[in-house]
Write a protein that holds these residues in place. Structure first.
Motif, short mmCIF file in Angstrom:
data_model
loop_
_atom_site.label_atom_id
_atom_site.label_comp_id
_atom_site.label_asym_id
_atom_site.label_seq_id
_atom_site.Cartn_x
_atom_site.Cartn_y
_atom_site.Cartn_z
N GLN A 193 -3.83 -9.56 -15.63
CA GLN A 193 -4.10 -8.14 -15.38
C GLN A 193 -2.88 -7.28 -15.71
O GLN A 193 -3.01 -6.23 -16.36
CB GLN A 193 -4.50 -7.94 -13.92
N ARG A 221 2.34 1.73 -3.56
CA ARG A 221 1.37 2.24 -4.55
C ARG A 221 1.46 3.77 -4.65
O ARG A 221 1.44 4.33 -5.74
CB ARG A 221 -0.05 1.83 -4.18
N GLU A 274 0.82 -1.21 0.00
CA GLU A 274 0.00 0.00 0.00
C GLU A 274 0.85 1.26 0.00
O GLU A 274 0.50 2.26 -0.63
CB GLU A 274 -0.97 -0.01 1.18
N THR A 303 -0.18 1.15 -10.79
CA THR A 303 -0.13 -0.12 -10.06
C THR A 303 -1.42 -0.88 -10.30
O THR A 303 -2.51 -0.30 -10.30
CB THR A 303 0.07 0.11 -8.55
N ILE A 304 -1.28 -2.18 -10.55
CA ILE A 304 -2.48 -2.99 -10.81
C ILE A 304 -3.13 -3.37 -9.49
O ILE A 304 -2.49 -3.36 -8.43
CB ILE A 304 -2.16 -4.23 -11.66
N ARG A 305 -4.41 -3.69 -9.56
CA ARG A 305 -5.15 -3.99 -8.35
C ARG A 305 -4.71 -5.31 -7.72
O ARG A 305 -4.50 -5.41 -6.51
CB ARG A 305 -6.65 -4.06 -8.64
N ASN A 306 -4.61 -6.37 -8.53
CA ASN A 306 -4.29 -7.69 -7.99
C ASN A 306 -2.87 -7.71 -7.42
O ASN A 306 -1.94 -7.16 -8.01
CB ASN A 306 -4.40 -8.77 -9.07
N THR A 307 -2.75 -8.37 -6.27
CA THR A 307 -1.46 -8.57 -5.61
C THR A 307 -1.37 -10.02 -5.21
O THR A 307 -2.38 -10.61 -4.81
CB THR A 307 -1.34 -7.69 -4.35
#
Length: 196
Positions: A177, A131, A128, A141-145
């Motif tokens: 993604q 980001r 976080e 930054t992509i959502r999936n982690t």
């Protein structure tokens, strides 16, 4: 798919700490990405990059250290990045921040995905914070982690996730993604150069 159509993805091992765990998930996500036909990886270990710890001043004409000029083309060639990070004291490693700060234009208008590991939080505190850092550098930054909580129990002695099915599903969604954003942004940069 031709060689020029494939995405170039830099996988960055963010920790340089002695006895670090980072190479294990980094090698795993690299091997998963390499199995796809649309991705070509470049594994970058910050422990080997040996970037200086003191950043230059405001002199934009100052000569860059050799370690910086050696890493710059590898980062610039990437269409996307996967940052592998632990969480240290609810944040990310200083070695990773140092590496991010040595560069600027290399990150712009490109997607960044995160593979994190840690205790109960799985390293998400570090993600976080990263980001916001990458947002300042004009990266997306992509959502999936992919996150590994209590990570020592999540990999076997060969460096493979113990929950093979869950990890493979997460990796597929994550890489799908990342590649969607990478193709879209690469096409956009080719049509209209990004202005930062």
């Amino acid at each position: 798919m031709t060689e020029t159509d494939r995405l170039r993805v830099a996988v960055i091992i963010g920790s340089t700490r002695k006895d670090r765990f980072g190479p294990t998930p980094a090698r795993w996500i690299t091997s998963v990405a390499d199995q796809r036909g649309d991705i070509e990886t470049d594994l970058i270990d910050l422990a080997e990059a040996d970037l200086p710890h003191v950043l230059p001043g405001d002199d934009h004409d100052a000569e860059m250290p050799e370690a910086v000029t050696a890493l710059a083309p590898r980062l610039a060639a990437a269409d996307a990045y996967i940052v592998v990070t632990p969480v240290y004291n609810r944040g990310y490693p200083a070695s990773l921040k140092n590496a991010v700060d040595w560069f600027f234009y290399e990150w712009g208008a490109k997607p960044v995905g995160f593979v994190s590991y840690g205790g109960i939080s799985g390293g998400l505190n570090a993600v976080e914070q990263l980001r916001t850092v990458f947002n300042e550098l004009h990266a997306t930054t992509i959502r999936n982690t992919i996150s590994f909580a209590d990570f020592p129990d999540k990999f076997d002695d060969q460096g493979r996730p113990t929950d093979t099915e869950g990890a493979e599903t997460a990796a597929k969604d994550f890489l799908d993604q990342l590649s969607w954003w990478a193709y879209g942004l690469r096409e956009a940069r080719a049509k209209r150069p990004y202005v930062s």
